[in-house]
Design a protein around this motif. Sequence first.
Motif, PDB file in Angstrom:
ATOM      1  N   ARG A 158      -7.617 -18.922  -0.441  1.00 29.34           N
ATOM      2  CA  ARG A 158      -7.420 -17.498  -0.615  1.00 29.34           C
ATOM      3  C   ARG A 158      -6.100 -17.087   0.037  1.00 29.34           C
ATOM      4  NH1 ARG A 158     -11.893 -16.096   1.037  1.00 29.34           N
ATOM      5  NH2 ARG A 158     -11.410 -15.753   3.229  1.00 29.34           N
ATOM      6  N   PRO A 159      -5.239 -16.353  -0.695  1.00 27.38           N
ATOM      7  CA  PRO A 159      -3.993 -15.894  -0.068  1.00 27.38           C
ATOM      8  C   PRO A 159      -4.295 -15.017   1.136  1.00 27.38           C
ATOM      9  CG  PRO A 159      -3.958 -15.541  -2.442  1.00 27.38           C
ATOM     10  CD  PRO A 159      -5.356 -15.923  -2.077  1.00 27.38           C
ATOM     11  N   PRO A 160      -3.505 -15.128   2.177  1.00 24.49           N
ATOM     12  CA  PRO A 160      -3.764 -14.309   3.360  1.00 24.49           C
ATOM     13  C   PRO A 160      -3.387 -12.857   3.116  1.00 24.49           C
ATOM     14  CG  PRO A 160      -1.702 -15.477   3.606  1.00 24.49           C
ATOM     15  CD  PRO A 160      -2.319 -15.979   2.328  1.00 24.49           C
ATOM     16  N   HIS A 161      -4.037 -11.955   3.849  1.00 24.43           N
ATOM     17  CA  HIS A 161      -3.533 -10.588   3.898  1.00 24.43           C
ATOM     18  C   HIS A 161      -2.155 -10.637   4.562  1.00 24.43           C
ATOM     19  CE1 HIS A 161      -7.149  -8.418   2.655  1.00 24.43           C
ATOM     20  NE2 HIS A 161      -7.844  -9.270   3.363  1.00 24.43           N
ATOM     21  N   ASN A 162      -1.222  -9.921   3.995  1.00 22.22           N
ATOM     22  CA  ASN A 162       0.119  -9.874   4.559  1.00 22.22           C
ATOM     23  C   ASN A 162       0.537  -8.418   4.642  1.00 22.22           C
ATOM     24  OD1 ASN A 162       3.262  -9.765   4.173  1.00 22.22           O
ATOM     25  ND2 ASN A 162       2.813 -11.788   5.006  1.00 22.22           N
ATOM     26  N   LEU A 163       0.791  -7.933   5.864  1.00 19.30           N
ATOM     27  CA  LEU A 163       1.073  -6.519   6.042  1.00 19.30           C
ATOM     28  C   LEU A 163       2.386  -6.102   5.399  1.00 19.30           C
ATOM     29  CD1 LEU A 163      -0.184  -5.702   9.648  1.00 19.30           C
ATOM     30  CD2 LEU A 163      -1.434  -5.767   7.484  1.00 19.30           C
ATOM     31  N   ALA A 164       3.367  -7.007   5.355  1.00 16.84           N
ATOM     32  CA  ALA A 164       4.639  -6.665   4.712  1.00 16.84           C
ATOM     33  C   ALA A 164       4.459  -6.533   3.203  1.00 16.84           C
ATOM     34  CB  ALA A 164       5.689  -7.716   5.032  1.00 16.84           C
ATOM     35  N   ALA A 165       3.729  -7.465   2.605  1.00 23.42           N
ATOM     36  CA  ALA A 165       3.485  -7.396   1.161  1.00 23.42           C
ATOM     37  C   ALA A 165       2.697  -6.143   0.804  1.00 23.42           C
ATOM     38  CB  ALA A 165       2.745  -8.652   0.698  1.00 23.42           C
ATOM     39  N   LEU A 167       2.701  -3.302   2.435  1.00 20.47           N
ATOM     40  CA  LEU A 167       3.526  -2.111   2.649  1.00 20.47           C
ATOM     41  C   LEU A 167       4.514  -1.893   1.508  1.00 20.47           C
ATOM     42  CD1 LEU A 167       4.126   0.147   4.750  1.00 20.47           C
ATOM     43  CD2 LEU A 167       5.961  -1.323   5.598  1.00 20.47           C
ATOM     44  N   PHE A 168       5.074  -2.973   0.964  1.00 26.23           N
ATOM     45  CA  PHE A 168       6.113  -2.828  -0.047  1.00 26.23           C
ATOM     46  C   PHE A 168       5.612  -2.991  -1.479  1.00 26.23           C
ATOM     47  CE2 PHE A 168       8.716  -3.636   3.707  1.00 26.23           C
ATOM     48  CZ  PHE A 168       9.739  -2.706   3.528  1.00 26.23           C
ATOM     49  N   LEU A 169       4.463  -3.636  -1.670  1.00 23.96           N
ATOM     50  CA  LEU A 169       4.016  -3.939  -3.033  1.00 23.96           C
ATOM     51  C   LEU A 169       2.711  -3.268  -3.419  1.00 23.96           C
ATOM     52  CD1 LEU A 169       4.800  -7.784  -3.101  1.00 23.96           C
ATOM     53  CD2 LEU A 169       6.287  -5.897  -3.801  1.00 23.96           C
ATOM     54  N   PRO A 178       2.496   8.665   5.840  1.00 24.21           N
ATOM     55  CA  PRO A 178       3.316   9.838   5.519  1.00 24.21           C
ATOM     56  C   PRO A 178       4.794   9.602   5.827  1.00 24.21           C
ATOM     57  CG  PRO A 178       1.369  10.472   6.797  1.00 24.21           C
ATOM     58  CD  PRO A 178       1.445   8.972   6.823  1.00 24.21           C
ATOM     59  N   GLN A 179       5.072   8.803   6.833  1.00 22.86           N
ATOM     60  CA  GLN A 179       6.457   8.452   7.186  1.00 22.86           C
ATOM     61  C   GLN A 179       6.695   6.977   6.833  1.00 22.86           C
ATOM     62  OE1 GLN A 179       6.057   9.718  11.349  1.00 22.86           O
ATOM     63  NE2 GLN A 179       7.447  11.430  10.913  1.00 22.86           N
ATOM     64  N   TRP A 180       6.554   6.696   5.552  1.00 20.30           N
ATOM     65  CA  TRP A 180       6.616   5.311   5.076  1.00 20.30           C
ATOM     66  C   TRP A 180       7.959   4.667   5.401  1.00 20.30           C
ATOM     67  CZ3 TRP A 180       9.770   2.631   1.773  1.00 20.30           C
ATOM     68  CH2 TRP A 180       9.312   1.364   1.356  1.00 20.30           C
ATOM     69  N   ASP A 181       9.032   5.432   5.317  1.00 20.16           N
ATOM     70  CA  ASP A 181      10.353   4.848   5.537  1.00 20.16           C
ATOM     71  C   ASP A 181      10.503   4.298   6.952  1.00 20.16           C
ATOM     72  OD1 ASP A 181      10.170   7.476   6.446  1.00 20.16           O
ATOM     73  OD2 ASP A 181      12.322   7.815   6.321  1.00 20.16           O
ATOM     74  N   ILE A 182       9.888   4.964   7.921  1.00 22.92           N
ATOM     75  CA  ILE A 182       9.944   4.466   9.298  1.00 22.92           C
ATOM     76  C   ILE A 182       9.192   3.150   9.422  1.00 22.92           C
ATOM     77  CG2 ILE A 182       9.248   4.930  11.680  1.00 22.92           C
ATOM     78  CD1 ILE A 182       9.724   7.882  11.142  1.00 22.92           C
ATOM     79  N   GLU A 183       7.993   3.086   8.848  1.00 20.88           N
ATOM     80  CA  GLU A 183       7.212   1.850   8.898  1.00 20.88           C
ATOM     81  C   GLU A 183       7.924   0.726   8.165  1.00 20.88           C
ATOM     82  OE1 GLU A 183       3.951  -0.146  10.458  1.00 20.88           O
ATOM     83  OE2 GLU A 183       4.643   1.915  10.784  1.00 20.88           O
TER      84      GLU A 183
END
Length: 290
Positions: A158-165, A167-169, A178-183
């Motif tokens: 099973r592919p891992p959860h990836n917080l970067a993926a 957030l961007f996908l 609400p402040q997505w650009d900061i995150e």
Amino acid sequence: MRMGEELAGLLRAWRARLQPSDVGLPQGRRRRVPGLRREEVADLAGLSVAQYVRLERGQYGRLTPGAAVRLARALRLDAEERLRLLALIRHAPPAHGTSGGTYPRLRPELATLVTAIDGAAATVLDPGLNVLAWNRAAHALLAGHLEPSVSTLRDRRRPPHNLAAQLFLDPETQRLYPQWDIEARRTVAFLHQSLAREPDDPGLAVLVDALTAGSRQFAALWRRPPHRYGSYGKVQIRHPLVGTLPLAFELVEFSDRSGNRLLLHHAEPSPPARAAFRTLADLSAFVDTQ
């Protein structure tokens, strides 16, 4: 199914769906099987034929960051498929004397500790922002719309959860901030630092390539000069169940040289924020994250 066999099957399937014209090659003589030949993929990816054949036979070899990225591009993988390749590379046995793109996995004692934490959302992340473990509150906070179980040593398919993926996908995750650009800037800064620490890690290279291919925002941020990421601060999450949560976060690196970090989110010290966070934790009480 062993990981090498799974990678081999995917490589064959990805190769079979491509025609020479898809990659700028002449059709040439009649082909007995559909798709590109192994030597054509190897040439496009800058690999030796022997090295690529070993991969298709389920025999892991060392892939440099550049080779992993070139292989993904040669096979015309989309962002999701590149992340799948990343998941398989991430679990590849390391070559002798090298990290081989894998990090020491989470110690069982830490997994137990994280799930026992109460009053905060606790997540253990590797240098590529893959989730190694989290408690129920963390899953409910960061990924309540996704399957809670994380990839384990016993079930690596099973592919891992990836917080970067996410957030961007993932649009659902994007709506949490609400402040997505900061995150987004924080996340890119973290990945820049991880790649600076582990420049020979093919998993990180494939992750960055997948995000670059799948997200214009990531591609634009990645091209900018890197910034230092904050290991603590404040963040707002607009949760669909409990409304806007003002939170503080801490990102703590372990001393075991694994590169793994503990991410803690906890409510700001106000009665409404604490009540909302407690409600979210109560709603997640029956979710199994193992």
